[in-house]
Design an enzyme around this catalytic site. Structure first.
Site, short mmCIF file in Angstrom:
data_model
loop_
_atom_site.label_atom_id
_atom_site.label_comp_id
_atom_site.label_asym_id
_atom_site.label_seq_id
_atom_site.Cartn_x
_atom_site.Cartn_y
_atom_site.Cartn_z
N TYR A 50 -50.66 4.86 51.22
CA TYR A 50 -50.86 3.55 50.60
C TYR A 50 -51.56 2.57 51.54
CZ TYR A 50 -47.32 5.12 47.19
OH TYR A 50 -46.58 5.81 46.26
N HIS A 58 -44.88 13.87 50.21
CA HIS A 58 -45.51 13.18 49.08
C HIS A 58 -45.88 14.13 47.93
CE1 HIS A 58 -48.03 9.32 48.18
NE2 HIS A 58 -47.42 9.77 47.12
#
Length: 279
Positions: free
Chosen positions: A50, A108
């Site tokens: 991110y 992730h």
């Protein structure tokens, strides 16, 4: 506003609703996160991918609230699935955030075509033993991925964070997680720009309970034992998303929302068995 907790399979507690920070970046983003903290959010979800771990950590420091009151999650990117790379990446993420430990750290994506997710899991197990992480988990893992890492290490993830919203209800995956004692978290719990907010059923329930459509969907997650991680840039939406703990849906209403599931309901068609994570 006080958010209740769920108990994870390792005995740690996780707030029943978190704040997602995907695409929240820069100084303006830090102010949004600070506002969320002051509204009552304590579970903050970020990721190396991110590109905002720094501002999340800075918001925690500037909040003036003790670190122990927060539940901070970050995630390991696919390019660091090798064991040594994973350990170093976790340490680097902590330094970027200015933290001594993560409350939760996830792989992730499994990236099964690369075949390294079990090696990455072994690194998370080691990092937990080193005190760098309190609870370890995964994101976007399918049953076969879960079974492999559990078989290889004897350690079951505390959390599996998956795409989950009224058009992609993931009943099978939620049941598979529950069978293994794994708590399900929902990313994109409202669906990104999803028409589900305009569904007549959800609109009718919103009128019945004097809530908005987003609150009905978030309560639906909660009733299913799922931890939703909504993102909200608007201060109003941040506050409204927290205000879901003063009412309860009826069992038939929960079933009706779940029945909105669509065979092609994924937002970006990100099949965990095929998806190659962005770097």
């Amino acid at each position: 506003m006080t958010v209740p907790n769920f108990v994870l399979n390792d005995g740690n507690y996780i707030p029943a609703l978190g704040f997602g920070t995907y695409k929240i970046r820069g100084d303006h983003g830090m102010q949004q996160i600070l506002s969320a903290i002051h509204d009552g959010y304590r579970a903050l979800d970020t990721s190396t991918n991110y590109d905002n771990e720094g501002i999340v950590g800075e918001a925690v420091r500037r909040s003036g609230i003790p670190r122990a009151e927060f539940f901070i999650t970050s995630k390991l990117p696919g390019k660091y699935h090798h064991y040594d790379d994973a350990l170093l990446s976790i340490q680097e993420s902590l330094r970027r955030m200015g933290l001594a430990y993560f409350d939760l750290f996830l792989i992730h994506w499994p990236l099964p075509k690369r075949g390294l997710y079990s090696e990455a899991w072994q690194a998370l197990v080691a990092a937990q033993k080193l005190g760098l992480i309190r609870s370890i988990g995964v994101s976007n893992f399918e049953p076969e991925h879960l079974d492999k890492i559990i078989s290889d290490t004897g350690v079951t993830p505390a959390v599996n964070q998956i795409e989950l919203h009224p058009y992609w209800t993931q009943e099978k995956m939620v049941a598979e997680n529950k069978k293994r004692g794994i708590t399900t978290e929902a990313w994109s719990p409202l669906g990104r720009a999803s028409a589900s907010l305009k569904e007549p059923l959800i609109q009718d329930l919103a009128k019945k309970y004097h809530k908005n459509a987003g609150q009905i969907i978030l309560r639906w997650h909660h009733e299913r034992g799922i931890v939703p991680i909504p993102k909200a840039s608007s201060l109003t939406h941040q506050r409204l998303n927290l205000d879901i703990f003063d009412f309860a849906l009826m069992p038939n209403e929960i079933e009706a929302i779940t029945a909105l599931n669509k065979a092609d309901g994924r937002i970006n068609d990100q099949d965990p068995n095929e998806y190659e994570e962005f770097e």
